[in-house]
Each structure stands twice: as structure tokens, then as C-alpha cells.
Motif scaffolding. Structure first.
Motif, PDB file in Angstrom:
ATOM      1  N   PHE A 143       0.499  -1.633   0.005  1.00 18.72           N
ATOM      2  CA  PHE A 143      -0.380  -0.095  -0.005  1.00 18.72           C
ATOM      3  C   PHE A 143       1.035   1.506   0.096  1.00 18.72           C
ATOM      4  CE2 PHE A 143      -3.019  -3.035   1.687  1.00 18.72           C
ATOM      5  CZ  PHE A 143      -4.460  -2.815   0.431  1.00 18.72           C
ATOM      6  N   PRO A 144       0.692   2.252  -0.945  1.00 14.78           N
ATOM      7  CA  PRO A 144       1.110   3.587  -0.273  1.00 14.78           C
ATOM      8  C   PRO A 144       1.264   4.328   0.898  1.00 14.78           C
ATOM      9  CG  PRO A 144      -0.840   4.458  -1.912  1.00 14.78           C
ATOM     10  CD  PRO A 144      -0.595   2.713  -1.325  1.00 14.78           C
ATOM     11  N   LYS A 145       2.635   5.349   0.745  1.00 18.16           N
ATOM     12  CA  LYS A 145       3.166   5.572   2.279  1.00 18.16           C
ATOM     13  C   LYS A 145       1.457   6.100   2.715  1.00 18.16           C
ATOM     14  CE  LYS A 145       7.542   6.051   1.759  1.00 18.16           C
ATOM     15  NZ  LYS A 145       8.694   6.746   1.052  1.00 18.16           N
ATOM     16  N   HIS A 146       0.493   7.012   1.982  1.00 24.69           N
ATOM     17  CA  HIS A 146      -0.679   7.531   2.298  1.00 24.69           C
ATOM     18  C   HIS A 146      -1.421   7.016   2.547  1.00 24.69           C
ATOM     19  CE1 HIS A 146      -1.849   7.032  -1.431  1.00 24.69           C
ATOM     20  NE2 HIS A 146      -3.182   7.399  -1.263  1.00 24.69           N
ATOM     21  N   LEU A 147      -1.447   6.066   3.548  1.00 25.42           N
ATOM     22  CA  LEU A 147      -2.382   5.372   3.105  1.00 25.42           C
ATOM     23  C   LEU A 147      -2.477   4.062   4.276  1.00 25.42           C
ATOM     24  CD1 LEU A 147      -4.144   3.427   0.013  1.00 25.42           C
ATOM     25  CD2 LEU A 147      -5.356   5.226   1.857  1.00 25.42           C
ATOM     26  N   ARG A 148      -0.892   4.481   5.313  1.00 23.90           N
ATOM     27  CA  ARG A 148      -0.209   3.591   6.133  1.00 23.90           C
ATOM     28  C   ARG A 148      -1.006   3.117   7.542  1.00 23.90           C
ATOM     29  NH1 ARG A 148       6.257   3.882   4.925  1.00 23.90           N
ATOM     30  NH2 ARG A 148       6.446   2.281   3.397  1.00 23.90           N
ATOM     31  N   SER A 149      -1.817   5.324   8.057  1.00 24.64           N
ATOM     32  CA  SER A 149      -2.054   4.830   8.887  1.00 24.64           C
ATOM     33  C   SER A 149      -3.968   3.595   9.563  1.00 24.64           C
ATOM     34  CB  SER A 149      -2.108   5.792   9.767  1.00 24.64           C
ATOM     35  OG  SER A 149      -1.479   6.686  10.127  1.00 24.64           O
ATOM     36  N   THR A 150      -4.074   4.373   7.764  1.00 30.08           N
ATOM     37  CA  THR A 150      -5.899   3.512   7.500  1.00 30.08           C
ATOM     38  C   THR A 150      -5.454   2.137   8.001  1.00 30.08           C
ATOM     39  OG1 THR A 150      -6.211   4.974   6.299  1.00 30.08           O
ATOM     40  CG2 THR A 150      -7.791   3.319   5.704  1.00 30.08           C
ATOM     41  N   ILE A 151      -4.450   1.361   7.309  1.00 31.68           N
ATOM     42  CA  ILE A 151      -4.341  -0.075   7.094  1.00 31.68           C
ATOM     43  C   ILE A 151      -3.556  -0.101   8.231  1.00 31.68           C
ATOM     44  CG2 ILE A 151      -2.757  -1.857   6.126  1.00 31.68           C
ATOM     45  CD1 ILE A 151      -4.309  -0.448   4.390  1.00 31.68           C
ATOM     46  N   ALA A 152      -2.479   0.708   8.714  1.00 31.05           N
ATOM     47  CA  ALA A 152      -2.530   0.116  10.359  1.00 31.05           C
ATOM     48  C   ALA A 152      -3.196   0.083  11.689  1.00 31.05           C
ATOM     49  CB  ALA A 152      -1.455   0.632  11.261  1.00 31.05           C
ATOM     50  N   GLY A 153      -4.222   0.417  11.132  1.00 27.56           N
ATOM     51  CA  GLY A 153      -5.370   0.742  12.231  1.00 27.56           C
ATOM     52  C   GLY A 153      -6.631   0.014  11.865  1.00 27.56           C
ATOM     53  N   GLY A 154      -7.183  -0.510  10.431  1.00 26.63           N
ATOM     54  CA  GLY A 154      -7.782  -1.325  10.089  1.00 26.63           C
ATOM     55  C   GLY A 154      -7.412  -2.985  10.345  1.00 26.63           C
ATOM     56  N   PHE A 155      -6.477  -2.689  10.043  1.00 30.28           N
ATOM     57  CA  PHE A 155      -5.745  -3.712  10.569  1.00 30.28           C
ATOM     58  C   PHE A 155      -5.540  -4.502  11.632  1.00 30.28           C
ATOM     59  CE2 PHE A 155      -1.786  -6.549  11.144  1.00 30.28           C
ATOM     60  CZ  PHE A 155      -2.368  -8.328  10.977  1.00 30.28           C
ATOM     61  N   THR A 156      -5.065  -4.180  12.856  1.00 28.81           N
ATOM     62  CA  THR A 156      -5.338  -3.716  14.079  1.00 28.81           C
ATOM     63  C   THR A 156      -6.634  -3.810  14.835  1.00 28.81           C
ATOM     64  OG1 THR A 156      -4.534  -1.200  14.424  1.00 28.81           O
ATOM     65  CG2 THR A 156      -3.023  -3.444  14.533  1.00 28.81           C
ATOM     66  N   SER A 157      -7.550  -3.192  13.800  1.00 24.17           N
ATOM     67  CA  SER A 157      -8.742  -3.333  14.602  1.00 24.17           C
ATOM     68  C   SER A 157      -9.645  -4.919  14.478  1.00 24.17           C
ATOM     69  CB  SER A 157      -9.585  -2.513  14.476  1.00 24.17           C
ATOM     70  OG  SER A 157     -10.212  -3.227  13.119  1.00 24.17           O
ATOM     71  N   ALA A 158      -9.012  -5.611  14.235  1.00 20.32           N
ATOM     72  CA  ALA A 158      -9.599  -6.608  14.154  1.00 20.32           C
ATOM     73  C   ALA A 158      -9.241  -8.043  15.322  1.00 20.32           C
ATOM     74  CB  ALA A 158      -8.944  -8.037  12.998  1.00 20.32           C
ATOM     75  N   ALA A 159      -7.905  -7.132  15.965  1.00 24.74           N
ATOM     76  CA  ALA A 159      -7.962  -8.083  17.837  1.00 24.74           C
ATOM     77  C   ALA A 159      -8.854  -7.550  18.382  1.00 24.74           C
ATOM     78  CB  ALA A 159      -6.956  -6.906  17.950  1.00 24.74           C
ATOM     79  N   ALA A 160     -10.175  -6.427  18.162  1.00 26.42           N
ATOM     80  CA  ALA A 160     -10.645  -6.282  18.864  1.00 26.42           C
ATOM     81  C   ALA A 160     -12.582  -6.993  18.821  1.00 26.42           C
ATOM     82  CB  ALA A 160     -11.311  -4.903  19.371  1.00 26.42           C
ATOM     83  N   PHE A 161     -12.411  -6.892  17.542  1.00 26.68           N
ATOM     84  CA  PHE A 161     -13.486  -7.572  16.733  1.00 26.68           C
ATOM     85  C   PHE A 161     -13.266  -8.727  16.797  1.00 26.68           C
ATOM     86  CE2 PHE A 161     -13.563  -3.675  13.768  1.00 26.68           C
ATOM     87  CZ  PHE A 161     -14.224  -3.396  14.601  1.00 26.68           C
ATOM     88  N   GLY A 162     -12.599  -9.282  16.938  1.00 29.80           N
ATOM     89  CA  GLY A 162     -12.212 -11.036  16.822  1.00 29.80           C
ATOM     90  C   GLY A 162     -12.549 -11.540  18.760  1.00 29.80           C
ATOM     91  N   SER A 163     -11.554 -10.639  19.346  1.00 29.42           N
ATOM     92  CA  SER A 163     -11.946 -10.683  21.200  1.00 29.42           C
ATOM     93  C   SER A 163     -13.549 -10.723  21.158  1.00 29.42           C
ATOM     94  CB  SER A 163     -11.455  -9.751  22.021  1.00 29.42           C
ATOM     95  OG  SER A 163      -9.734  -9.598  21.648  1.00 29.42           O
ATOM     96  N   VAL A 164     -13.810  -9.782  20.754  1.00 30.59           N
ATOM     97  CA  VAL A 164     -15.686 -10.078  21.309  1.00 30.59           C
ATOM     98  C   VAL A 164     -15.837 -11.222  20.607  1.00 30.59           C
ATOM     99  CG1 VAL A 164     -17.752  -9.044  20.935  1.00 30.59           C
ATOM    100  CG2 VAL A 164     -16.264  -8.073  21.638  1.00 30.59           C
ATOM    101  N   LEU A 165     -15.645 -11.159  18.864  1.00 31.73           N
ATOM    102  CA  LEU A 165     -17.074 -12.336  18.232  1.00 31.73           C
ATOM    103  C   LEU A 165     -15.595 -13.936  18.954  1.00 31.73           C
ATOM    104  CD1 LEU A 165     -18.347 -12.934  16.060  1.00 31.73           C
ATOM    105  CD2 LEU A 165     -16.558 -13.009  14.225  1.00 31.73           C
ATOM    106  N   GLY A 166     -15.496 -14.255  19.224  1.00 31.40           N
ATOM    107  CA  GLY A 166     -14.818 -15.282  19.226  1.00 31.40           C
ATOM    108  C   GLY A 166     -15.185 -15.677  20.687  1.00 31.40           C
ATOM    109  N   VAL A 167     -15.386 -15.327  22.157  1.00 34.54           N
ATOM    110  CA  VAL A 167     -15.716 -15.303  23.478  1.00 34.54           C
ATOM    111  C   VAL A 167     -17.866 -14.964  22.996  1.00 34.54           C
ATOM    112  CG1 VAL A 167     -16.484 -13.930  25.504  1.00 34.54           C
ATOM    113  CG2 VAL A 167     -14.386 -14.151  24.714  1.00 34.54           C
ATOM    114  N   SER A 168     -17.886 -14.142  22.060  1.00 37.82           N
ATOM    115  CA  SER A 168     -19.446 -14.211  22.364  1.00 37.82           C
ATOM    116  C   SER A 168     -20.179 -16.100  21.018  1.00 37.82           C
ATOM    117  CB  SER A 168     -19.644 -13.065  21.541  1.00 37.82           C
ATOM    118  OG  SER A 168     -19.829 -12.288  21.621  1.00 37.82           O
ATOM    119  N   LEU A 169     -18.971 -16.731  20.046  1.00 37.24           N
ATOM    120  CA  LEU A 169     -19.352 -17.609  19.330  1.00 37.24           C
ATOM    121  C   LEU A 169     -19.359 -18.334  20.123  1.00 37.24           C
ATOM    122  CD1 LEU A 169     -20.575 -17.683  16.958  1.00 37.24           C
ATOM    123  CD2 LEU A 169     -18.403 -18.148  16.126  1.00 37.24           C
ATOM    124  N   SER A 170     -17.968 -18.883  20.933  1.00 35.99           N
ATOM    125  CA  SER A 170     -17.483 -19.643  21.373  1.00 35.99           C
ATOM    126  C   SER A 170     -18.991 -19.901  22.143  1.00 35.99           C
ATOM    127  CB  SER A 170     -16.181 -19.544  22.613  1.00 35.99           C
ATOM    128  OG  SER A 170     -16.176 -21.010  23.251  1.00 35.99           O
TER     129      SER A 170
END
Length: 434
Positions: A143-170
Motif C-alpha cells: 500500500f502507498p505511504k499515504h494509506l499506512r495509518s488506515t492500514i495499520a488502524g484497520g488491520f489491528t482493529s481486528a483484534a478487538a472485533f475478534g476478541s468479542v466475536l470469539g467469546v460470543s460465538l464460543s
């Protein structure tokens, strides 16, 4: 001295074609889903504690150990494994990681006793140890440099969503079927994503997807580094050190709230345990959404300017401190919740900012190692230290007092970001960039 061994890609003046841009976003979506699977596999066990406690006659120490062994293993192994991935190849390394944590999660599903479960959970941590850092390094490269914060924030936000989804679905699957099927489902999701990843992601396709502003730079292949050169690459300047430290000290606040909010809501709001957990989970989702949207906003405000990224990080942290201070000065009630919601929105707001600053300042050949160092800072100084220190203060003065003091902790990352901005300006002037 030639520090990094690599092969150079031919420079191209034209921007990446539409197909390459589309492929980059496909890879992003897949890597996001893999991080979801990572945290679903990691956190699903927490919903099964009441069942395992009765079935295997476990005490709370046993339960805490099979949960805590995963982040502990991740913290210990993330840097060495990321260094290996930088040398051996990120595409192959990620495939191996996902397959390992999926097999280990399947091992959890068939475990017959505590000892087998503990070993299987340890292997889950081994598989997940470097995925976040190596996955982010791969995405930064396409990805180009001007999108790096978008990619970083978007990618790492999966940790929060995955934590909630994992506990709920389990919990849902365990209620209707069995706890073994809960963990088995997490393993199946991992296996399916491994197969998709194998057919979608290749080194050749990634090389073709690289943006125009990176095609004149060496592409990552094998790296030969001495410890001294590696250290200088990871910490090339004081401003980069401030990015590591600032991110970790802000995560200190996030880790504290995620751990202690359910107890706070139960003790001082009088909420039942189940409702307190549900409200806390909702706030975690708000935090994940904020992590994603703040990354997008950072890129819109900053473009490719690191100086502007420092300014945005300072602004985010100032908002966090003010909102938290206002929220915890109020008595428990709807008004306090109304301020807590925007406060948690900014909890991890600067992760994308700091990740982009570090990506800009460190060699692309060791980006996996650089982001592993960021993960190490975040885990040790943030996620581990925050809940512990707050617990000590709570034992001495009460949890409400401890959380009222928490906004003071936001002063540290704010100060670090201000110092980092000052050092960045000074370093740029020495290079003739300001």
C-alpha cells in the motif's frame, strides 16, 4: 557497508494498475480475517471457563494459566519469530503460523485434561506469536505511504472485533452443542482461511501489487544482519523510540480499561456480572471502531507527512485524557457512560499513527522485526503493566480511585508524543528535510 541483502525492483513511474490495487485490498481483507481468527482462537476459551471448571475440577489459577499462557508466549516469541520471518520469507511464515495455531486450537478441542489443554494453548501462542507484526509488514509493502495509518488502524482493529466475536460465538456454540465444538469451530475457520491464503497470496503477486512510490526500493527477500545493525535499524532515531514508547503508554490505558471495566460496572453501577460483561464488550467494539476510523482520519489529515502524524497523535491523546478525566469525575450513571463511549473511541487511536511513523523510518527489509518490537512494547509496558499497576492501586485505595487516576496515565503518552515531534523536527533539520 551494505546492511541488507536484497534484489531491487525496477523503478516504474506509472502508478499501480487497477488490478494491482484491487489485489492489495483483497490481501488486506484476507489478512484482517486471519487476525480475526487469531483473536477468536485466543479468546474463545474464556467463555468456557465455567464449564471447564466443573468438568475438570479446576481452580481459578488453572483457568488463568490456560488463558494467560497465550499472550505470554506471544510476548516472548514475537520478536525472534519476526526476525526469522524477515529472513525466511513473510508469505511462507504466515502460512505456517496460521496452520500451526489452527492445529493447536483443534488440539484444545480434543484435550482430555488440564495438562493437554495447557500444552495445546501454549502451541496456539507459538503459532500466533509473530502474525500481527509480520502480517502488518506484508501489508505496508503493498500500500502507498499515504494509506499506512488506515492500514495499520484497520488491520489491528481486528483484534478487538475478534476478541468479542470469539467469546460470543464460543459461548453460543457451547450452550447448544458442547465446548469441544466451540474450539473445533475456531480451528475449522483457521483451516479454511489457510487454504484460501495459500491460493491467493504469493510473493510474485505481492511484488506486482507494490505501489509506485515503493517500486524503486529494494523488495524484501533474505536479510543478513548482525545484532548491532539490527538494533540500529529498529531504533534509528530518538523519534522512533518515542513512537514505540508513546504507543505502549497509550495501550497502558487501553489494557487497564478492558480488564477492569466489567468489575467497575459490577461494583459501582450495581450491574449483574453478565450485563457488566456485555456493556464492557460493547465498549471494546467502540474502541475497535475508533482504531479503524482514526487510522483513516489520520491519513486524510496527514497524507505522507510524518510531522502531521505526530500532530494528530498529540491531538488524539489530548482528547483521550480530557474525556477520561471528565467521565471518571462523574458519578456512575448514563452521563458517565455517555462520556466513556467517546473516550474509549480514542483508546487505541494512535496505533496506526505510530505504526506509520515506524514504517517510514525503518528499512522495509526488517519491517516485521520493527512491528514485532512495537508489539513487544505494547504488550509488556501496556497490556501487561496497565492492569497490574491499576490492581495494586485498587487494592490500596479502591477501584474507583484507581480509575479516577487513570487519566493521569494518559499524560505520559501525550508527553512522549510531544517529545517525539520535537525530536522528529530536529532530526529532519539535520537531514535538510525541514
Amino acid at each position: 557497508m551494505n546492511v541488507y541483502t536484497n534484489s531491487a525492483m525496477p523503478a516504474e513511474s506509472a502508478s499501480a494498475p487497477g488490478g494491482a490495487r484491487a489485489y492489495a485490498w483483497v490481501v488486506f481483507a484476507l489478512m484482517f480475517c486471519l487476525l480475526l481468527s487469531d483473536y477468536m482462537s485466543r479468546q474463545a476459551i474464556n467463555a468456557l471457563f465455567p464449564i471447564l471448571k466443573v468438568e475438570w475440577q479446576l481452580n481459578d489459577t488453572h483457568l488463568g494459566s490456560i488463558s494467560g499462557v497465550v499472550p505470554l508466549t506471544v510476548g516472548l516469541l514475537t520478536l525472534p519469530f519476526s526476525i526469522v520471518a524477515d529472513r525466511w520469507g513473510r508469505v511462507k511464515s504466515i502460512a505456517l503460523m496460521v496452520a500451526l495455531w489452527s492445529f493447536a486450537t483443534l488440539g484444545c478441542a480434543v484435550a482430555a485434561n488440564y495438562n493437554e489443554m495447557f500444552i495445546a494453548r501454549l502451541l496456539v501462542g507459538v503459532g500466533e506469536a509473530a502474525y500481527g507484526s509480520v502480517g502488518f509488514a506484508m501489508l505496508v509493502g503493498i500500500f502507498p505511504k499515504h494509506l499506512r495509518s488506515t492500514i495499520a488502524g484497520g488491520f489491528t482493529s481486528a483484534a478487538a472485533f475478534g476478541s468479542v466475536l470469539g467469546v460470543s460465538l464460543s459461548g453460543l456454540v457451547a450452550t447448544h452443542y458442547s465446548w469441544r465444538w466451540s474450539l473445533g469451530l475456531m480451528a475449522i475457520i483457521g483451516f479454511v482461511l489457510t487454504i484460501i491464503y495459500y491460493f491467493v497470496v504469493t510473493e510474485k503477486r505481492l511484488a506486482n501489487a507494490r505501489p509506485a512510490d515503493a517500486r524503486g526500493t529494494p523488495t524484501q527477500e533474505r536479510v543478513k544482519l548482525t545484532p548491532r545493525v539490527l538494533l540500529s535499524g529498529l531504533f534509528p532515531s530518538w523519534s522512533v523510540f518515542c513512537a514505540y514508547l508513546g504507543s505502549a503508554s497509550q495501550i497502558f490505558v487501553q489494557g487497564t480499561l478492558f480488564v477492569w471495566l466489567p468489575s467497575y460496572l459490577n461494583r459501582y453501577w450495581g450491574m449483574p456480572v453478565g450485563k457488566a460483561a456485555l456493556v464492557a464488550a460493547g465498549l471494546v467494539l467502540v474502541s475497535g471502531t475508533g482504531q479503524l476510523l482514526c487510522g483513516v482520519l489520520t491519513d486524510r489529515l496527514s497524507g505522507a507527512s510524518s510531522l502531521k502524524r505526530w500532530n494528530v497523535a498529540i491531538g488524539y491523546c489530548l482528547l483521550l485524557a480530557v474525556l477520561l478525566a471528565a467521565a471518571f469525575r462523574l458519578p456512575p450513571g448514563n452521563l458517565q457512560l455517555a462520556l466513556l463511549i467517546p473516550a474509549v473511541f480514542f483508546l487505541a487511536s494512535s496505533f496506526g499513527t505510530c505504526g506509520a511513523i515506524i514504517a517510514e523510518a525503518t528499512p522495509s527489509t526488517i519491517h516485521g522485526s520493527a512491528f514485532a518490537t512495537l508489539t513487544l512494547f505494547n504488550n509488556i509496558l501496556g497490556l501487561a503493566a496497565g492492569p497490574f499497576v491499576t490492581g495494586v492501586v485498587a487494592d490500596a485505595f479502591g477501584l474507583q480511585v484507581a480509575l479516577r487516576l487513570l487519566p493521569l496515565a494518559a499524560v505520559l503518552p501525550l508527553s512522549v508524543y510531544i517529545i517525539g515531534r520535537w525530536r522528529h523536527v530536529a532530526e529532519a533539520r539535520r537531514r535538510g528535510g525541514v
